[in-house]
Design a protein around this motif. Structure first.
Motif, PDB file in Angstrom:
ATOM      1  N   SER A   1       0.828  -1.213   0.000  1.00 50.33           N
ATOM      2  CA  SER A   1       0.000   0.000   0.000  1.00 50.33           C
ATOM      3  C   SER A   1       0.859   1.257   0.000  1.00 50.33           C
ATOM      4  N   VAL A   2       1.941   1.256   0.782  1.00 49.19           N
ATOM      5  CA  VAL A   2       2.863   2.400   0.803  1.00 49.19           C
ATOM      6  C   VAL A   2       3.488   2.573  -0.585  1.00 49.19           C
ATOM      7  N   SER A   3       3.914   1.480  -1.188  1.00 52.43           N
ATOM      8  CA  SER A   3       4.537   1.534  -2.514  1.00 52.43           C
ATOM      9  C   SER A   3       3.552   2.046  -3.552  1.00 52.43           C
ATOM     10  N   ASP A   4       2.343   1.520  -3.523  1.00 50.91           N
ATOM     11  CA  ASP A   4       1.313   1.920  -4.479  1.00 50.91           C
ATOM     12  C   ASP A   4       1.002   3.405  -4.348  1.00 50.91           C
ATOM     13  N   ALA A   5       0.779   3.859  -3.131  1.00 52.15           N
ATOM     14  CA  ALA A   5       0.432   5.264  -2.905  1.00 52.15           C
ATOM     15  C   ALA A   5       1.590   6.184  -3.287  1.00 52.15           C
ATOM     16  N   THR A   6       2.826   5.760  -3.007  1.00 51.29           N
ATOM     17  CA  THR A   6       3.998   6.563  -3.365  1.00 51.29           C
ATOM     18  C   THR A   6       4.098   6.712  -4.879  1.00 51.29           C
ATOM     19  N   CYS A   7       3.978   5.600  -5.593  1.00 49.65           N
ATOM     20  CA  CYS A   7       4.041   5.661  -7.062  1.00 49.65           C
ATOM     21  C   CYS A   7       2.896   6.467  -7.643  1.00 49.65           C
ATOM     22  N   ASP A   8       1.695   6.279  -7.105  1.00 50.11           N
ATOM     23  CA  ASP A   8       0.552   7.049  -7.588  1.00 50.11           C
ATOM     24  C   ASP A   8       0.771   8.546  -7.376  1.00 50.11           C
ATOM     25  N   LEU A   9       1.331   8.918  -6.223  1.00 43.09           N
ATOM     26  CA  LEU A   9       1.573  10.330  -5.939  1.00 43.09           C
ATOM     27  C   LEU A   9       2.620  10.900  -6.894  1.00 43.09           C
ATOM     28  N   ILE A  10       3.701  10.160  -7.124  1.00 48.36           N
ATOM     29  CA  ILE A  10       4.717  10.608  -8.081  1.00 48.36           C
ATOM     30  C   ILE A  10       4.077  10.797  -9.454  1.00 48.36           C
ATOM     31  N   TYR A  11       3.286   9.831  -9.867  1.00 48.01           N
ATOM     32  CA  TYR A  11       2.617   9.870 -11.174  1.00 48.01           C
ATOM     33  C   TYR A  11       1.748  11.119 -11.303  1.00 48.01           C
ATOM     34  N   VAL A  12       0.949  11.389 -10.262  1.00 44.09           N
ATOM     35  CA  VAL A  12       0.044  12.532 -10.278  1.00 44.09           C
ATOM     36  C   VAL A  12       0.831  13.845 -10.259  1.00 44.09           C
ATOM     37  N   LEU A  13       1.908  13.909  -9.492  1.00 46.31           N
ATOM     38  CA  LEU A  13       2.696  15.132  -9.415  1.00 46.31           C
ATOM     39  C   LEU A  13       3.416  15.422 -10.730  1.00 46.31           C
ATOM     40  N   VAL A  14       3.937  14.390 -11.376  1.00 43.75           N
ATOM     41  CA  VAL A  14       4.549  14.587 -12.695  1.00 43.75           C
ATOM     42  C   VAL A  14       3.471  15.051 -13.673  1.00 43.75           C
ATOM     43  N   GLY A  15       2.292  14.431 -13.609  1.00 40.28           N
ATOM     44  CA  GLY A  15       1.182  14.860 -14.459  1.00 40.28           C
ATOM     45  C   GLY A  15       0.798  16.303 -14.209  1.00 40.28           C
ATOM     46  N   ASN A  16       0.910  16.744 -12.976  1.00 37.13           N
ATOM     47  CA  ASN A  16       0.612  18.127 -12.635  1.00 37.13           C
ATOM     48  C   ASN A  16       1.573  19.068 -13.350  1.00 37.13           C
ATOM     49  N   ALA A  17       2.845  18.761 -13.306  1.00 32.27           N
ATOM     50  CA  ALA A  17       3.829  19.596 -14.001  1.00 32.27           C
ATOM     51  C   ALA A  17       3.551  19.616 -15.501  1.00 32.27           C
ATOM     52  N   LEU A  18       3.218  18.466 -16.050  1.00 32.35           N
ATOM     53  CA  LEU A  18       2.912  18.396 -17.483  1.00 32.35           C
ATOM     54  C   LEU A  18       1.684  19.216 -17.834  1.00 32.35           C
ATOM     55  N   ALA A  19       0.696  19.251 -16.943  1.00 32.13           N
ATOM     56  CA  ALA A  19      -0.507  20.053 -17.189  1.00 32.13           C
ATOM     57  C   ALA A  19      -0.161  21.536 -17.312  1.00 32.13           C
ATOM     58  N   TYR A  20       0.910  21.937 -16.639  1.00 32.37           N
ATOM     59  CA  TYR A  20       1.382  23.316 -16.724  1.00 32.37           C
ATOM     60  C   TYR A  20       2.459  23.486 -17.798  1.00 32.37           C
ATOM     61  N   GLY A  21       2.721  22.423 -18.558  1.00 34.16           N
ATOM     62  CA  GLY A  21       3.705  22.493 -19.633  1.00 34.16           C
ATOM     63  C   GLY A  21       5.141  22.529 -19.160  1.00 34.16           C
ATOM     64  N   ILE A  22       5.382  22.133 -17.929  1.00 31.08           N
ATOM     65  CA  ILE A  22       6.729  22.186 -17.359  1.00 31.08           C
ATOM     66  C   ILE A  22       7.464  20.885 -17.639  1.00 31.08           C
ATOM     67  N   ASP A  23       8.668  21.003 -18.192  1.00 23.74           N
ATOM     68  CA  ASP A  23       9.544  19.844 -18.370  1.00 23.74           C
ATOM     69  C   ASP A  23      10.340  19.709 -17.077  1.00 23.74           C
ATOM     70  N   LEU A  24       9.971  18.736 -16.252  1.00 24.28           N
ATOM     71  CA  LEU A  24      10.607  18.581 -14.937  1.00 24.28           C
ATOM     72  C   LEU A  24      12.018  17.992 -15.001  1.00 24.28           C
ATOM     73  N   GLU A  25      12.374  17.348 -16.098  1.00 30.78           N
ATOM     74  CA  GLU A  25      13.672  16.662 -16.125  1.00 30.78           C
ATOM     75  C   GLU A  25      14.849  17.583 -15.808  1.00 30.78           C
ATOM     76  N   PRO A  26      15.009  18.737 -16.478  1.00 26.07           N
ATOM     77  CA  PRO A  26      16.159  19.589 -16.129  1.00 26.07           C
ATOM     78  C   PRO A  26      16.047  20.166 -14.721  1.00 26.07           C
ATOM     79  N   ILE A  27      14.840  20.373 -14.250  1.00 24.75           N
ATOM     80  CA  ILE A  27      14.653  20.884 -12.888  1.00 24.75           C
ATOM     81  C   ILE A  27      15.025  19.803 -11.882  1.00 24.75           C
ATOM     82  N   TRP A  28      14.615  18.588 -12.168  1.00 24.97           N
ATOM     83  CA  TRP A  28      14.978  17.455 -11.312  1.00 24.97           C
ATOM     84  C   TRP A  28      16.494  17.326 -11.223  1.00 24.97           C
ATOM     85  N   VAL A  29      17.172  17.381 -12.362  1.00 24.99           N
ATOM     86  CA  VAL A  29      18.629  17.246 -12.401  1.00 24.99           C
ATOM     87  C   VAL A  29      19.279  18.336 -11.541  1.00 24.99           C
TER      88      VAL A  29
END
Length: 142
Positions: free
Chosen positions: A73-101
């Protein structure tokens, strides 16, 4: 590790629920912004519940409890949250890869010997924050 940024882009493209902008924008439809917030809130709640259950078991040293199920359950919720947060950045047109780096590079400069009472690694004296604005400016002018 899989490329979560690519995976979420692929899902968003396939789902057709909305088209992600190709460059950063603060102007997304209110309906999308509220949906994104609801998704983030839901996944944070699921992660909190899973982590709380796990820690209650550890605190009680419970025997016969299915720890694998709780860790799943912890693993599932963690992955789901990461997925949703990346989707959030994409909804704003943000390329998170260089920011992550950039943020990862900055985090790697922290001194693991400097910790607060909860164990959080603290920023050393003279810490320079990552210039996220400059990275967004680069994306705006591509």
């Amino acid at each position: 590790m899989t490329n979560v940024f690519r995976d979420v882009r692929e899902f968003n493209s396939r789902s057709g629920s909305h088209k992600d902008p190709t460059s950063p924008t603060a102007m997304i439809r209110k309906k999308i912004a509220l949906c994104r917030w609801d998704l983030v809130s839901e996944e944070i709640g699921e992660l909190r519940a899973a982590m709380t259950n796990l820690h209650e078991i550890v605190d009680k040293e419970a025997v016969g409890i299915n720890k694998t199920e709780i860790l799943a359950s912890v693993s599932d919720a963690t992955c789901d949250l990461i997925y949703v947060l990346v989707g959030n950045a994409l909804a704003y047109g943000i390329d998170l890869e260089p920011i992550w780096v950039a943020i990862h590079a900055a985090n790697m400069k922290k001194d693991p010997n400097l910790r607060d009472a909860n164990g959080k690694i603290m920023k050393p004296e003279g810490w320079v924050h990552t210039d996220i604005r400059a990275l967004i400016e680069e994306q705006l002018h591509v």
